[in-house]
Design a protein around this motif. Sequence first.
Motif, mmCIF file in Angstrom:
data_model
loop_
_atom_site.group_PDB
_atom_site.id
_atom_site.type_symbol
_atom_site.label_atom_id
_atom_site.label_comp_id
_atom_site.label_asym_id
_atom_site.label_seq_id
_atom_site.Cartn_x
_atom_site.Cartn_y
_atom_site.Cartn_z
ATOM 1 N N PRO A 297 -47.064 -34.939 11.407
ATOM 2 C CA PRO A 297 -48.137 -34.174 10.905
ATOM 3 C C PRO A 297 -47.632 -32.947 10.201
ATOM 4 N N VAL A 298 -48.434 -32.482 9.366
ATOM 5 C CA VAL A 298 -48.375 -31.468 8.594
ATOM 6 C C VAL A 298 -47.587 -29.974 9.184
ATOM 7 N N TRP A 299 -48.624 -29.884 10.318
ATOM 8 C CA TRP A 299 -48.146 -28.571 11.168
ATOM 9 C C TRP A 299 -46.640 -28.631 11.541
ATOM 10 N N LEU A 300 -46.201 -29.796 11.997
ATOM 11 C CA LEU A 300 -44.809 -30.055 12.193
ATOM 12 C C LEU A 300 -43.732 -29.820 11.392
ATOM 13 N N GLY A 301 -44.092 -30.189 10.073
ATOM 14 C CA GLY A 301 -42.983 -29.867 8.999
ATOM 15 C C GLY A 301 -43.155 -28.448 8.849
ATOM 16 N N LEU A 302 -44.127 -27.421 8.845
ATOM 17 C CA LEU A 302 -44.266 -26.397 8.674
ATOM 18 C C LEU A 302 -43.717 -25.344 9.831
ATOM 19 N N VAL A 303 -43.763 -25.919 10.908
ATOM 20 C CA VAL A 303 -43.119 -25.393 12.133
ATOM 21 C C VAL A 303 -41.468 -25.514 12.068
ATOM 22 N N LEU A 304 -41.306 -26.716 11.567
ATOM 23 C CA LEU A 304 -39.796 -26.872 11.432
ATOM 24 C C LEU A 304 -39.021 -26.070 10.096
ATOM 25 N N SER A 305 -39.850 -25.673 9.152
ATOM 26 C CA SER A 305 -39.521 -24.948 8.004
ATOM 27 C C SER A 305 -39.541 -23.570 8.541
ATOM 28 N N VAL A 306 -40.442 -23.192 9.436
ATOM 29 C CA VAL A 306 -40.266 -21.974 9.859
ATOM 30 C C VAL A 306 -38.785 -21.689 10.504
ATOM 31 N N VAL A 307 -38.682 -22.733 11.616
ATOM 32 C CA VAL A 307 -37.458 -22.680 12.240
ATOM 33 C C VAL A 307 -36.101 -22.617 11.204
ATOM 34 N N LEU A 308 -36.064 -23.326 10.334
ATOM 35 C CA LEU A 308 -35.076 -23.421 9.333
ATOM 36 C C LEU A 308 -34.885 -22.047 8.512
ATOM 37 N N GLY A 309 -35.858 -21.660 8.209
ATOM 38 C CA GLY A 309 -35.870 -20.308 7.850
ATOM 39 C C GLY A 309 -35.858 -18.947 8.635
ATOM 40 N N GLY A 310 -35.905 -19.104 9.795
ATOM 41 C CA GLY A 310 -35.641 -18.195 10.706
ATOM 42 C C GLY A 310 -33.927 -18.284 11.254
ATOM 43 N N VAL A 311 -33.505 -19.438 10.990
ATOM 44 C CA VAL A 311 -32.028 -19.563 11.158
ATOM 45 C C VAL A 311 -31.183 -18.868 10.040
ATOM 46 N N LEU A 312 -31.676 -19.137 8.881
ATOM 47 C CA LEU A 312 -31.151 -18.867 7.606
ATOM 48 C C LEU A 312 -31.118 -17.235 7.633
ATOM 49 N N LEU A 313 -32.378 -16.837 8.089
ATOM 50 C CA LEU A 313 -32.435 -15.413 7.767
ATOM 51 C C LEU A 313 -31.669 -14.757 8.964
ATOM 52 N N GLY A 314 -31.523 -15.206 10.124
ATOM 53 C CA GLY A 314 -30.548 -14.648 11.326
ATOM 54 C C GLY A 314 -29.087 -14.764 10.779
ATOM 55 N N ALA A 315 -28.886 -15.442 9.968
ATOM 56 C CA ALA A 315 -27.305 -15.415 9.674
ATOM 57 C C ALA A 315 -27.152 -14.413 8.521
ATOM 58 N N LEU A 316 -28.259 -14.091 7.664
ATOM 59 C CA LEU A 316 -27.967 -13.462 6.442
ATOM 60 C C LEU A 316 -28.279 -11.881 7.015
ATOM 61 N N LEU A 317 -28.959 -11.896 8.032
ATOM 62 C CA LEU A 317 -29.043 -10.388 8.726
ATOM 63 C C LEU A 317 -27.558 -9.905 8.985
ATOM 64 N N ILE A 318 -27.022 -10.786 9.933
ATOM 65 C CA ILE A 318 -25.699 -10.474 10.002
ATOM 66 C C ILE A 318 -24.580 -10.140 9.060
ATOM 67 N N ARG A 319 -24.860 -11.016 7.943
ATOM 68 C CA ARG A 319 -24.138 -10.742 6.682
ATOM 69 C C ARG A 319 -24.229 -9.713 6.012
ATOM 70 N N ILE A 320 -25.618 -8.950 5.983
ATOM 71 C CA ILE A 320 -25.801 -8.097 5.277
ATOM 72 C C ILE A 320 -25.644 -6.493 5.935
ATOM 73 N N ARG A 321 -25.503 -6.814 7.394
ATOM 74 C CA ARG A 321 -25.226 -5.559 8.141
ATOM 75 C C ARG A 321 -23.785 -5.424 8.140
ATOM 76 N N GLY A 322 -22.899 -6.383 7.796
ATOM 77 C CA GLY A 322 -21.493 -6.130 7.469
ATOM 78 C C GLY A 322 -21.254 -5.405 6.062
ATOM 79 N N VAL A 323 -22.026 -5.987 5.163
ATOM 80 C CA VAL A 323 -21.793 -5.380 3.895
ATOM 81 C C VAL A 323 -22.248 -4.005 4.043
ATOM 82 N N LEU A 324 -23.314 -3.642 4.663
ATOM 83 C CA LEU A 324 -23.724 -2.072 4.748
ATOM 84 C C LEU A 324 -22.843 -1.454 5.819
ATOM 85 N N GLN A 325 -22.190 -1.783 6.502
ATOM 86 C CA GLN A 325 -21.336 -1.213 7.366
ATOM 87 C C GLN A 325 -20.061 -0.875 6.404
#
Length: 410
Positions: free
Chosen positions: A296-324
């Motif tokens: 169902p549509v809600w499942l696809g959206l939840v999975l998209s939120v999970v995917l986006g959250g994983v990518l955002l987490g990795a990017l936060l680690i990356r950008i903190r290294g650049v800031l440092q």
Amino acid sequence: MSCPRCGTELPEAGHFCHACGHDLSAGDGARRSFAAKPDEPVRSFRLVSSIMPKGAAERPRTYQIAFGVSFVVAVVAALLGALPVAILVAALAIPLIYIVYLYDVNLWEDEPLPVTGLAFGLTFALAALFTVGWTTLRGPLVSARAFDAAATPTMAGVLITALLVPVVGELIRQVGPVVLAARPEFDDLMDGLTFGVISGVAFATADTLVKHWDLLGQGFHAPGQSAATWVALLVLEGFIKPLVIGTASGIACAEFSGLGKGYDGFTVRYLLAVLEAVAWNALYFGGTYLLSFVTPVWLGLVLSVVLGGVLLGALLIRIRGVLQTGLVEAALEATARHGAGGVGVEGDLTHCASCEMPLLGGAAFCSNCGLAQKSTVRGRLHPQRAVLAGAGPAPTAPDDARNDDLEARS
């Protein structure tokens, strides 16, 4: 802080003694606390201090509360069926908070209109036009409009969302920040990163408003899906997407600014950083496109939120290294200018040939990477340049010494 080997007074930002080259972090590794907020580790998922580093230690709660309130308002509006309100809040909250932050810390160098126009307005306008074009070419998403359970992804849709949108979108997001970062007052790494983030946020805002413009006319009773489904969509489009796009573009723009004096410009490293940003966006846009066909549509959206959250987490680690890295550079530059043997405000700084960090006056070794300066061409300064760099008096050449002696005897 003093060097345990030779006793030389050292800056807190140094990892090596600039006099004897002693490794100050031997046996303990590099600094693990985040320079913008020392009570946080560098490798962490702290959002506010990652994209709003200035003032993070002084007002740590202000923008956290602002993000939290906007999120709650958007979710409550969606649950109550006020979809137009929910979409507008989700689309505009992060850019408005970020612009207020930039005014708050005066990161504009008292030039708010040019910076706002190039970093936000130009990107927003170009992104809106581009989004109209590519969404028309691709067709509607299942989760956003059609809710057609029988629909399937197409090769054209995959190519558009996973290739065309990331590539052209990143080029659009680089235009304003690159123009700004090429100016002398905005040429350091921190400025480039900030301009990239706000450009990415502007792109995401335009993308969200264009794709869901028809939903703004649905009134307070949006048909077709449950309130929970709309909440998941708003979280994805209004909060995760701008942060993913913004951090990826910020990393690329920071590489354009680079370390050292002035901006680095269109280097190979900048090109690789842009390609990295394209790759992050390809994962996001391509992944969410494919997941939009999950039923169902809600499942696809939840999975998209999970995917986006994983990518955002990795990017936060990356950008903190650049800031440092950028914060360490600023600390070393301040010491090289105003510390013992510094060159002053108008003096020319010498930079390490390896890591491009500023060298302290008379440094035989780089304080950041430990490189012996006499092993590099840049380290073997002309006598007069050595004086300008604070490396001590220029030695008298042998011929000059003999001439001085003859004149004294005569």
